[in-house]
Design a protein around this motif. Structure first.
Motif, short mmCIF file in Angstrom:
data_model
loop_
_atom_site.label_atom_id
_atom_site.label_comp_id
_atom_site.label_asym_id
_atom_site.label_seq_id
_atom_site.Cartn_x
_atom_site.Cartn_y
_atom_site.Cartn_z
N ALA A 175 0.84 -1.20 0.00
CA ALA A 175 0.00 0.00 0.00
C ALA A 175 0.88 1.24 0.00
O ALA A 175 1.95 1.26 0.60
CB ALA A 175 -0.92 0.02 1.21
N CYS A 176 0.42 2.26 -0.70
CA CYS A 176 0.96 3.61 -0.60
C CYS A 176 -0.15 4.45 0.02
O CYS A 176 -1.31 4.32 -0.38
CB CYS A 176 1.29 4.20 -1.97
N VAL A 177 0.21 5.30 0.95
CA VAL A 177 -0.75 6.23 1.55
C VAL A 177 -0.20 7.64 1.34
O VAL A 177 0.93 7.92 1.72
CB VAL A 177 -0.95 5.95 3.05
N VAL A 178 -1.01 8.48 0.74
CA VAL A 178 -0.62 9.87 0.50
C VAL A 178 -1.59 10.72 1.32
O VAL A 178 -2.80 10.47 1.32
CB VAL A 178 -0.71 10.23 -1.00
N THR A 179 -1.07 11.73 2.02
CA THR A 179 -1.92 12.50 2.91
C THR A 179 -1.87 14.00 2.63
O THR A 179 -0.96 14.51 1.99
CB THR A 179 -1.52 12.27 4.38
N ASN A 180 -2.90 14.64 3.15
CA ASN A 180 -3.04 16.10 3.17
C ASN A 180 -2.68 16.78 1.85
O ASN A 180 -3.20 16.40 0.82
CB ASN A 180 -2.30 16.66 4.38
#
Length: 186
Positions: free
Chosen positions: A54-59
């Protein structure tokens, strides 16, 4: 955290019972987020499915996403996101190549076994999931010749010893990749 790369998630991202709670947790901690999972096409009886990423990109970074996706062959080996910057677009990838093994020594429910059986069902007479990973990743990265690459993951290879995995060593050379830990800490 702007971007998180998570290898070997070991969950079946195809199941809503996995995705919904994950999104709920991310919403609790970040104003904006984008979750880009990868998982094999193998069926799982419950939520546990070895492998995946998984890649999680935030804000603020969610607004800079140019493209995102997962392993196009449905083996759950990588997820990626391309982030637009001032002068270029970078590709950030989470990878999980399986360990070197054989179908005789791999357990029934391992990521290696899943990939071996999927490749076999697609006509590969003697599947080699580890070598296939390197070949497919090389082909994928070749689509982005001008993008700087950040590759994160559980490589399952000893990068200080090129003889440990010649195929992966060739990938490192082809794309001029560097091991950040070795570069920083020797």
């Amino acid at each position: 955290v702007d971007v998180a790369c998570i290898p070997a998630t070991d969950v079946d991202w195809k199941k809503p019972s996995v995705l919904k709670p994950c999104h709920a947790i991310l919403r609790k901690h970040f104003k904006h987020h984008r979750l880009i999972p990868s998982v094999s096409t193998a069926d799982a009886e419950n939520v546990y499915l070895p492998g995946g990423t998984a890649c999680v990109v935030t804000n603020e970074y969610t607004g800079r996403i140019a493209e995102s996706g997962q392993d196009p062959k449905g083996l759950g080996r990588w997820s990626f996101v391309r982030i637009k910057g001032k002068n270029n677009t970078r590709i950030l990838m989470t990878v999980y190549p399986v360990r070197k093994a054989s179908i005789k020594t791999a357990g029934d429910s391992t990521a290696f076994s899943q990939q071996w059986h999927i490749l076999r069902s697609r006509g590969e007479e003697i599947p080699n999931p580890r070598a296939q990973f390197t070949a497919d990743l090389s082909q994928f990265l070749s689509q982005y010749p001008d993008d700087p690459i950040i590759l994160a993951g559980d490589i399952n290879s000893w990068l200080r010893d090129p003889a440990d995995d010649r195929n992966f060593e060739n990938l490192i050379t082809q794309f001029n990749l560097k091991d950040a830990l070795i570069q920083q800490h020797g």
